[in-house]
Design an enzyme around this catalytic site. Structure first.
Site, mmCIF file in Angstrom:
data_model
loop_
_atom_site.group_PDB
_atom_site.id
_atom_site.type_symbol
_atom_site.label_atom_id
_atom_site.label_comp_id
_atom_site.label_asym_id
_atom_site.label_seq_id
_atom_site.Cartn_x
_atom_site.Cartn_y
_atom_site.Cartn_z
ATOM 1 N N GLY A 1 -6.863 -1.284 -20.192
ATOM 2 C CA GLY A 1 -6.855 -0.520 -18.878
ATOM 3 C C GLY A 1 -6.130 0.785 -19.061
ATOM 4 N N THR B 1 -14.582 2.173 -16.260
ATOM 5 C CA THR B 1 -15.127 2.003 -14.928
ATOM 6 C C THR B 1 -15.056 3.741 -14.308
ATOM 7 O OG1 THR B 1 -13.109 1.412 -13.807
ATOM 8 C CG2 THR B 1 -14.352 -0.243 -15.002
ATOM 9 N N THR C 1 1.009 -8.123 -9.134
ATOM 10 C CA THR C 1 1.252 -7.272 -7.949
ATOM 11 C C THR C 1 2.089 -7.994 -7.042
ATOM 12 O OG1 THR C 1 0.280 -6.073 -6.147
ATOM 13 C CG2 THR C 1 -0.946 -7.869 -7.340
ATOM 14 N N ASP C 2 2.716 -7.293 -6.093
ATOM 15 C CA ASP C 2 3.479 -7.659 -4.950
ATOM 16 C C ASP C 2 2.570 -8.531 -4.098
ATOM 17 O OD1 ASP C 2 2.705 -5.594 -3.864
ATOM 18 O OD2 ASP C 2 4.313 -4.822 -3.069
ATOM 19 N N GLU C 3 1.426 -7.868 -4.059
ATOM 20 C CA GLU C 3 0.398 -8.470 -3.160
ATOM 21 C C GLU C 3 0.049 -10.002 -3.083
ATOM 22 O OE1 GLU C 3 -2.950 -6.158 -1.976
ATOM 23 O OE2 GLU C 3 -2.042 -4.244 -2.194
ATOM 24 N N TYR D 1 -8.943 -9.061 -3.767
ATOM 25 C CA TYR D 1 -8.191 -8.563 -4.877
ATOM 26 C C TYR D 1 -7.045 -9.260 -5.187
ATOM 27 C CZ TYR D 1 -4.542 -5.542 -6.776
ATOM 28 O OH TYR D 1 -3.607 -4.996 -7.958
ATOM 29 N N LYS E 1 -5.788 -11.518 -8.465
ATOM 30 C CA LYS E 1 -4.464 -11.197 -9.270
ATOM 31 C C LYS E 1 -3.599 -12.767 -9.209
ATOM 32 C CE LYS E 1 -3.280 -7.814 -10.678
ATOM 33 N NZ LYS E 1 -3.694 -7.353 -12.089
ATOM 34 N N ASN F 1 2.516 1.581 -6.484
ATOM 35 C CA ASN F 1 2.951 2.841 -7.714
ATOM 36 C C ASN F 1 2.504 4.242 -7.070
ATOM 37 O OD1 ASN F 1 3.390 1.922 -10.955
ATOM 38 N ND2 ASN F 1 3.358 0.393 -9.208
HETATM 39 P P1 NAD Z 1 -6.597 1.737 -11.932
HETATM 40 O O1 NAD Z 1 -7.678 1.246 -11.146
HETATM 41 O O2 NAD Z 1 -6.277 3.061 -12.012
HETATM 42 O O3 NAD Z 1 -7.089 1.766 -13.498
HETATM 43 C C1 NAD Z 1 -7.636 0.294 -14.074
HETATM 44 C C2 NAD Z 1 -8.190 0.553 -15.398
HETATM 45 O O4 NAD Z 1 -8.879 -0.697 -15.888
HETATM 46 C C3 NAD Z 1 -9.228 1.532 -15.613
HETATM 47 O O5 NAD Z 1 -9.029 2.474 -16.679
HETATM 48 C C4 NAD Z 1 -10.527 0.970 -15.881
HETATM 49 O O6 NAD Z 1 -11.544 1.664 -16.514
HETATM 50 C C5 NAD Z 1 -9.944 -0.467 -16.482
HETATM 51 N N1 NAD Z 1 -10.935 -1.457 -16.575
HETATM 52 C C6 NAD Z 1 -11.504 -2.112 -15.206
HETATM 53 N N2 NAD Z 1 -12.074 -3.132 -15.442
HETATM 54 C C7 NAD Z 1 -12.164 -3.346 -17.051
HETATM 55 C C8 NAD Z 1 -12.759 -4.189 -17.805
HETATM 56 N N3 NAD Z 1 -13.630 -5.131 -17.409
HETATM 57 N N4 NAD Z 1 -12.431 -4.118 -19.279
HETATM 58 C C9 NAD Z 1 -11.773 -3.004 -19.521
HETATM 59 N N5 NAD Z 1 -11.145 -2.281 -18.736
HETATM 60 C C10 NAD Z 1 -11.387 -2.172 -17.464
HETATM 61 O O7 NAD Z 1 -5.473 0.609 -11.884
HETATM 62 P P2 NAD Z 1 -4.122 0.924 -11.726
HETATM 63 O O8 NAD Z 1 -3.355 1.310 -10.439
HETATM 64 O O9 NAD Z 1 -3.606 1.734 -12.752
HETATM 65 O O10 NAD Z 1 -3.258 -0.584 -11.928
HETATM 66 C C11 NAD Z 1 -3.191 -1.222 -13.150
HETATM 67 C C12 NAD Z 1 -2.827 -2.484 -13.205
HETATM 68 O O11 NAD Z 1 -1.562 -2.768 -12.337
HETATM 69 C C13 NAD Z 1 -3.746 -3.594 -12.402
HETATM 70 O O12 NAD Z 1 -3.623 -4.835 -13.138
HETATM 71 C C14 NAD Z 1 -3.175 -3.569 -10.985
HETATM 72 O O13 NAD Z 1 -3.461 -4.833 -10.445
HETATM 73 C C15 NAD Z 1 -1.804 -3.568 -11.330
HETATM 74 N N6 NAD Z 1 -0.934 -3.029 -10.118
HETATM 75 C C16 NAD Z 1 -1.048 -1.628 -9.495
HETATM 76 C C17 NAD Z 1 -0.250 -1.343 -8.568
HETATM 77 C C18 NAD Z 1 -0.382 0.217 -7.988
HETATM 78 O O14 NAD Z 1 0.033 0.442 -7.125
HETATM 79 N N7 NAD Z 1 -1.496 0.847 -8.585
HETATM 80 C C19 NAD Z 1 0.887 -1.954 -8.150
HETATM 81 C C20 NAD Z 1 0.852 -3.248 -8.803
HETATM 82 C C21 NAD Z 1 0.211 -3.774 -9.725
HETATM 83 O O1 DAU Z 2 1.093 -3.561 -3.425
HETATM 84 C C1 DAU Z 2 0.614 -3.258 -4.874
HETATM 85 C C2 DAU Z 2 -0.733 -2.653 -4.943
HETATM 86 O O2 DAU Z 2 -0.632 -1.214 -4.362
HETATM 87 C C3 DAU Z 2 -1.732 -2.832 -6.125
HETATM 88 O O3 DAU Z 2 -1.628 -4.258 -6.363
HETATM 89 C C4 DAU Z 2 -3.002 -2.375 -5.669
HETATM 90 O O4 DAU Z 2 -3.652 -2.156 -6.991
HETATM 91 C C5 DAU Z 2 -2.856 -0.924 -5.143
HETATM 92 O O5 DAU Z 2 -4.096 -0.064 -5.041
HETATM 93 C C6 DAU Z 2 -2.095 -0.768 -3.763
HETATM 94 O O6 DAU Z 2 -2.669 -1.567 -3.031
HETATM 95 P P1 DAU Z 2 -2.814 -1.010 -1.297
HETATM 96 O O7 DAU Z 2 -3.746 -1.668 -0.564
HETATM 97 O O8 DAU Z 2 -1.303 -1.072 -0.804
HETATM 98 O O9 DAU Z 2 -2.760 0.721 -1.703
HETATM 99 P P2 DAU Z 2 -3.690 1.737 -0.806
HETATM 100 O O10 DAU Z 2 -3.250 3.057 -1.381
HETATM 101 O O11 DAU Z 2 -5.157 1.242 -0.928
HETATM 102 O O12 DAU Z 2 -3.129 1.713 0.738
HETATM 103 C C7 DAU Z 2 -1.925 1.542 1.018
HETATM 104 C C8 DAU Z 2 -1.760 1.520 2.398
HETATM 105 O O13 DAU Z 2 -2.258 2.834 3.148
HETATM 106 C C9 DAU Z 2 -2.200 0.331 2.931
HETATM 107 O O14 DAU Z 2 -1.256 -0.171 4.009
HETATM 108 C C10 DAU Z 2 -3.275 0.701 3.570
HETATM 109 C C11 DAU Z 2 -3.174 2.344 3.934
HETATM 110 N N1 DAU Z 2 -4.279 3.224 3.846
HETATM 111 C C12 DAU Z 2 -4.887 3.482 2.727
HETATM 112 C C13 DAU Z 2 -6.167 3.976 2.545
HETATM 113 C C14 DAU Z 2 -6.823 4.132 1.089
HETATM 114 C C15 DAU Z 2 -4.504 4.249 4.912
HETATM 115 O O15 DAU Z 2 -3.942 4.102 6.265
HETATM 116 N N2 DAU Z 2 -5.635 5.035 4.804
HETATM 117 C C16 DAU Z 2 -6.052 5.071 3.606
HETATM 118 O O16 DAU Z 2 -7.298 6.092 3.570
#
Ligand code: NAD
Ligand code: DAU
Length: 338
Positions: free
Chosen positions: A7, A36, A129-131, A153, A157, A183
């Site tokens: 990823g 993706t 993730t913290d979720e 989701y 996880k 993040n």
């Molecule tokens: P993202 O959606 O930006 O990236 C996911 C990546 O995984 C993409 O490059 C996608 O092409 C690849 N991928 C998806 N399905 C795949 C498959 N079957 N095989 C190979 N590659 C595949 O996600 P992100 O925000 O960078 O999150 C990365 C990781 O961190 C995830 O495991 C997510 O659950 C975790 N995480 C994210 C956050 C956040 O705030 N973004 C917070 C806590 C944990």
């Molecule tokens: O907490 C860690 C998680 O943070 C990761 O595991 C997930 O991969 C990442 O997507 C993120 O999840 P959230 O659902 O918290 O993130 P999102 O940016 O979708 O939403 C953040 C907050 O903002 C949530 O309370 C929903 C709200 N929101 C989100 C969107 C997209 C809105 O109010 N409007 C919006 O359009």
């Protein structure tokens, strides 16, 4: 060290690859990514040129982590460690259709763990993730707390974390798990709150805030998360879980106001819309365990959000190619499936 990153074309994975290759001049990385909609090799353009073509320390393989043949081929190259980011990551999409979430996040993780077991991987870092702790009305989640996932989701996880744990207990696979909060930073796909709101406002559109806007998230700059994952990769204790929080709790309304203020928009640019079903009210982590390992978040929200807004302002080329779909056309041609 040779690392297999899954990823790595996504948001956190690409930032992590950049962090490692810059910091450790003798490390090599293979990035396995399915590409993706969320996987975008534009996130790694500089890396491909400097560390791929010229230094030969970075290589990309397009592949699905659910495909055992591809996974066995790359794990069979005997990396020292796997850092597993690949996942479907957007909660709203998991509510619309959870199929890919269960497939990639659970079964894909199983395929990787199995390959890690067969090839005696030195360390397997599972990115969680913290979720997984569910909504926390008061206090802070600790690593041993009950898991109460509320979205498809977060269920996927939880299953991935528990499978990783089971591989450690059953087979002795050297697994370490990180669980970070939300993040933000460069290269985040503009479906998530912060980049979506920044780009909407830059384009003169409103910010769609769910419900009353009072849900709380803890914001972690992606560079702080990369440093924490780096620490866990090198010094995390096998079989342990590490929470990684930013100590930046904010309501969504606060975050929105900060972005509006910085871009000189008033509150008429907020559009309150129907809430996300099952919307967790608050996430909050107790990160004392990783702090004892020697990490702490360096980025304060108010400064880091300004840098992030500036990054999106200055990198129109990056998000314009997402909005017009050009990035997908380009990389589909360069890395055709099959
Ligand atoms: P993202 O959606 O930006 O990236 C996911 C990546 O995984 C993409 O490059 C996608 O092409 C690849 N991928 C998806 N399905 C795949 C498959 N079957 N095989 C190979 N590659 C595949 O996600 P992100 O925000 O960078 O999150 C990365 C990781 O961190 C995830 O495991 C997510 O659950 C975790 N995480 C994210 C956050 C956040 O705030 N973004 C917070 C806590 C944990
Ligand atoms: O907490 C860690 C998680 O943070 C990761 O595991 C997930 O991969 C990442 O997507 C993120 O999840 P959230 O659902 O918290 O993130 P999102 O940016 O979708 O939403 C953040 C907050 O903002 C949530 O309370 C929903 C709200 N929101 C989100 C969107 C997209 C809105 O109010 N409007 C919006 O359009």
């Amino acid at each position: 060290m040779n690392i297999l990153v899954t990823g790595g074309a996504g948001f956190i994975g690409s930032n992590f690859i950049r962090h490692i290759l810059v910091k450790y001049p003798d490390y090599k990385i293979i990035n396995l990514d399915k590409l993706t909609y969320a996987g975008n090799l534009d996130n790694l353009r500089d890396i491909e040129h400097i560390y791929g073509l010229s230094e030969k320390r970075y290589g990309f393989v397009r592949g699905d982590i659910c495909d055992a043949a591809v996974v066995n081929e790359v794990v069979g190259r005997k990396p020292d460690a796997i850092v597993h980011f690949a996942a479907e990551s957007h909660v709203d999409r998991s509510i619309t259709n959870s199929q890919e979430f269960l497939q990639t996040n659970i079964l894909g993780t199983r395929v990787l763990l199995e390959a890690g077991r067969q090839y005696n991987i030195g360390k397997f870092v599972q990115i969680g993730t913290d979720e997984v702790y569910g909504s926390v009305e008061d206090g802070y989640s600790k690593e041993e707390d009950v898991l109460e996932p509320n979205s498809p989701y977060s269920v996927s996880k939880v299953a991935a974390d528990l499978l990783a744990r089971a591989y450690w207990i059953t087979f002795g696979t050297p697994v370490v798990i990180t669980r970070s909060s939300n993040n933000f930073g460069p290269y985040q796909y503009p479906e998530k709150l912060i980049p979506l709101f920044i780009l909407n406002l830059i384009e003169g559109k409103k910010a769609p805030l769910y419900g009353d806007g009072m849900n709380v998230r803890d914001w972690l700059n992606v560079s702080d998360n990369c440093e924490a994952i780096d620490l866990v990769l090198h010094h995390g204790k096998i079989g342990e879980i590490y929470n990684i929080g930013g100590d930046n709790e904010r309501t969504n309304l606060d975050v929105t106001r900060t972005i509006l203020d910085y871009l000189n928009f008033d509150e008429n640019f907020i559009e309150y819309i129907k809430d996300r079903p099952g919307h967790d009210r608050r996430y909050a982590l107790d990160s004392s365990k990783i702090k004892q390992l020697g990490w702490e978040p360096k980025q304060r929200f108010e400064e880091a959000i300004k840098d992030t807004i500036e990054w999106y302002r200055n990198n129109e080329w990056w998000w314009k190619r997402i909005k017009d779909g050009e990035y997908r056309k380009y990389y589909e041609k360069q890395y055709p499936v099959g």
